[in-house]
Design an enzyme around this catalytic site. Structure first.
Site, PDB file in Angstrom:
ATOM      1  N   LYS A  35      41.076  44.128  33.555  1.00  0.00           N
ATOM      2  CA  LYS A  35      39.997  43.351  32.996  1.00  0.00           C
ATOM      3  C   LYS A  35      39.877  43.311  31.389  1.00  0.00           C
ATOM      4  O   LYS A  35      40.457  44.201  30.998  1.00  0.00           O
ATOM      5  CB  LYS A  35      38.885  43.823  33.699  1.00  0.00           C
ATOM      6  N   ARG A  66      39.388  44.489  48.585  1.00  0.00           N
ATOM      7  CA  ARG A  66      39.750  43.989  49.989  1.00  0.00           C
ATOM      8  C   ARG A  66      40.805  45.032  50.683  1.00  0.00           C
ATOM      9  O   ARG A  66      40.795  45.102  51.897  1.00  0.00           O
ATOM     10  CB  ARG A  66      39.990  42.571  49.929  1.00  0.00           C
TER      11      ARG A  66
HETATM   12  N1  BES Z   1      34.739  44.412  41.514  1.00  0.00           N
HETATM   13  C1  BES Z   1      35.242  42.914  41.273  1.00  0.00           C
HETATM   14  C2  BES Z   1      34.302  42.030  41.540  1.00  0.00           C
HETATM   15  C3  BES Z   1      33.066  42.034  40.637  1.00  0.00           C
HETATM   16  C4  BES Z   1      32.952  41.453  39.544  1.00  0.00           C
HETATM   17  C5  BES Z   1      31.914  42.643  40.908  1.00  0.00           C
HETATM   18  C6  BES Z   1      31.806  41.350  38.817  1.00  0.00           C
HETATM   19  C7  BES Z   1      30.705  42.523  40.469  1.00  0.00           C
HETATM   20  C8  BES Z   1      30.728  41.969  39.168  1.00  0.00           C
HETATM   21  C9  BES Z   1      36.579  42.882  42.116  1.00  0.00           C
HETATM   22  O1  BES Z   1      37.257  43.826  42.461  1.00  0.00           O
HETATM   23  C10 BES Z   1      37.182  41.772  41.470  1.00  0.00           C
HETATM   24  O2  BES Z   1      37.822  42.122  40.550  1.00  0.00           O
HETATM   25  N2  BES Z   1      37.570  40.526  41.907  1.00  0.00           N
HETATM   26  C11 BES Z   1      38.221  39.621  41.376  1.00  0.00           C
HETATM   27  C12 BES Z   1      39.133  39.129  42.526  1.00  0.00           C
HETATM   28  C13 BES Z   1      40.244  38.385  41.821  1.00  0.00           C
HETATM   29  C14 BES Z   1      41.286  39.018  41.082  1.00  0.00           C
HETATM   30  C15 BES Z   1      41.151  37.548  42.971  1.00  0.00           C
HETATM   31  C16 BES Z   1      37.293  38.627  40.507  1.00  0.00           C
HETATM   32  O3  BES Z   1      36.276  38.495  41.509  1.00  0.00           O
HETATM   33  O4  BES Z   1      37.798  38.166  39.695  1.00  0.00           O
HETATM   34 MN    MN Z   2      38.688  44.268  40.937  1.00  0.00          MN
END
Ligand code: BES
Ligand code: MN
Ligand code: ZN
Length: 500
Positions: free
Chosen positions: A276, A350
């Protein structure tokens, strides 16, 4: 859990100490016990209300220091609006509003649980007290220094004056159990990831044992044997071992199928190799809010001796980049036997849920499954922080969750599922891939992924709590970053629809 507030119930006639909080309606009317307690100060209140244009609108407040003729240091009048229209959750919010108006330094307060029409019913006074408890929470265990005017007392005593204090006290017992569960969930979400890693989280669930909850912790060897390779793949880049915790409360009929709650417990989500960006990454210490909710819920159910069989299962991992970390392109075989191509290692929640849901379904044969996960940024694009996204394969379960959400203020909004979305996660190389490959419908493709680990005959709902689990707007009953969202919702779902 140290108690920031000590709650007691007493009669209206007892002399108020510290700060006195009373309620009026939108005609600035008080109940008779309140009027009696105010005495000559009532006149002062009327003048101040006029000067400050205080009209008694719900949630508004008027404060008076050292009111004439009263032995209290401060008088706070809270508007209840149209008293006849108040719903249960409004009383909880009024309790939160009352503590919100106390000076930071106040060590003692009395809140009159009375409206113009008379004393609040015992259960409403108890709701008010629950709001006091929720609104009093602060996560400050790591603060060693404070400005003088921001120093709270070591502990604060709040007395709720009620028409029938004994009845209010007994109605409060169950509500306190639920509030304690929510506050525990907040603590878990607020803890930094250097303190709360999978093993430590698992250790803390052990506190449930003294309430009669059976707590079972699965270690890596056990998970390997079970074939939980999707979950294990997420954790393999971390210095901290993964864990799964199964918590069982048997308060229902012997042998009756349990209800099941599953939580995503990513103790920190760096994104892994698909790392990230730096900005805001610290928030990912809260990526275990689903697991925190399930843990807090098990506390609530056990502490109030809910007449239900319930299991809570949480998947605890840390998603890190490392020489041992999982790569994009890797293919893993989940416990269900289905294979998954990893496209993005940041779509890790997931993968955890797929194995944990499968495990819980096989092992416990539940009546229904509700999973909670801070799963996608996409759900925040759709719903902001006001509603959690709900995906369900069963209309009755969806309707019940919607109702429980309206009653508790922890609201859910149903989102669609469908084969067109499901197709988006088909993979060239494996049975499925872990992202839809496009940002479009990101919360839905995540839900479709999870759905592939649930059999169609088991009612299932997935709650995407990325927008509600932490960093949601402050409210009367929550000033904390970690919200404890979902504990009150799911306790209500159980209480209203599944207790014998
Ligand atoms: N934990 C994150 C989602 C999230 C982001 C929760 C900000 C709360 C605040 C999750 O694991 C994630 O990184 N999701 C990605 C999925 C994508 C890579 C398909 C997202 O939402 O960008
Ligand atoms: Mn994630
Ligand atoms: Zn995540």
């Amino acid at each position: 859990m140290p108690d920031a507030v000590k709650l007691a119930f007493g009669p209206f006639a007892a002399p108020a100490r510290g700060v006195l909080v009373v309620f009026c309606d939108d005609a600035l009317k008080f109940g008779s016990a309140t009027t009696r307690a105010l005495g000559a100060a009532a006149e002062q209140v009327a003048r101040a209300a006029k000067a400050e244009r205080f009209t008694g609108k719900n949630g508004s407040a008027l404060g008076l220091s050292a009111p004439e003729g009263l032995k209290v240091s401060r008088l706070v009048v809270i508007g209840a609006g149209k008293a006849s229209e108040l719903q249960q959750f409004d009383f909880v919010k009024l309790g939160g509003a009352a503590v919100g108006k106390l000076p930071v330094s106040a060590s003692e307060a009395t809140i009159f649980a009375e409206l113009p029409g008379g004393a609040m019913r015992a259960d409403r006074a108890a709701d008010l007290a629950q709001g006091v408890k929720l609104g009093s929470y602060a996560f400050d265990r790591y603060k060693t220094k404070r400005k003088e005017d921001e120093t709270p007392p070591a502990s604060r005593k709040v007395t709720v004056a009620a028409g029938d204090p004994a009845a209010a006290r007994s109605a409060f017992a169950a509500r306190e159990a639920v509030a304690d569960g929510a506050l525990w969930a907040r603590d878990l979400v607020n803890e930094p990831a250097n303190v709360l890693y999978p093993e430590e989280f698992a250790r803390r669930t052990g506190a449930l044992k003294k309430l009669g909850v059976a707590v079972e912790v699965l270690d890596i060897a056990r998970m390997r044997k079970l074939g939980m390779n999707a979950l294990l793949g997420v954790g393999q880049g971390s210095a901290h071992d993964s864990r799964v915790v199964a918590m069982r409360w048997n308060g229902g009929k012997k042998g009756e199928a349990p209800v099941a709650f599953i939580g995503k417990g990513v103790c920190f989500d760096t994104g892994g190799i698909s790392i990230k960006p730096a900005a805001g990454m610290e928030d990912m210490k809260g990526d275990m809010a689903g697991a925190a909710c399930v843990t807090g819920l098990m506390h609530a159910l056990a502490a109030r001796k809910a007449r239900v069989n319930a299991v809570g299962v949480i998947g605890l991992v840390e998603n890190m980049p490392d020489g041992k970390a999982q790569r994009p392109g890797d293919i893993v075989k989940s416990m269900s036997g289905q294979t998954i191509e990893i496209i993005n290692t940041d779509a890790e929640g997931r993968l955890v849920l797929g194995d944990v849901i499968w495990y819980a379904a096989q092992r416990f044969k539940p009546k229904f499954i509700v999973d909670l996960a801070t799963l996608t940024g996409a759900i925040m694009v759709a719903l902001g922080h006001e509603y959690a996204g709900m995906f369900a394969n069963n209309d009755q379960l969806a309707e019940r969750l919607t109702k429980a959400g309206q009653a508790t203020g922890e609201r859910v909004w149903r989102m669609p599922l469908g084969k067109e979305y499901d197709k988006m996660i088909d993979s060239k190389f494996a049975d499925m891939k872990n992202t839809g490959g496009s940002r479009h419908a990101g919360a839905i493709t995540a839900a479709q992924f999870i759905k592939r680990f649930v059999d169609d005959k088991t009612p299932w709902a997935h709650l995407d709590i990325a927008g509600t689990g932490f960093d949601s707007p402050q409210s009367e009953i929550n000033k904390s970053w970690g919200s404890g969202w979902g504990v009150r919702l799911l306790d209500r779902l159980v209480a209203d629809f599944y207790e014998r």
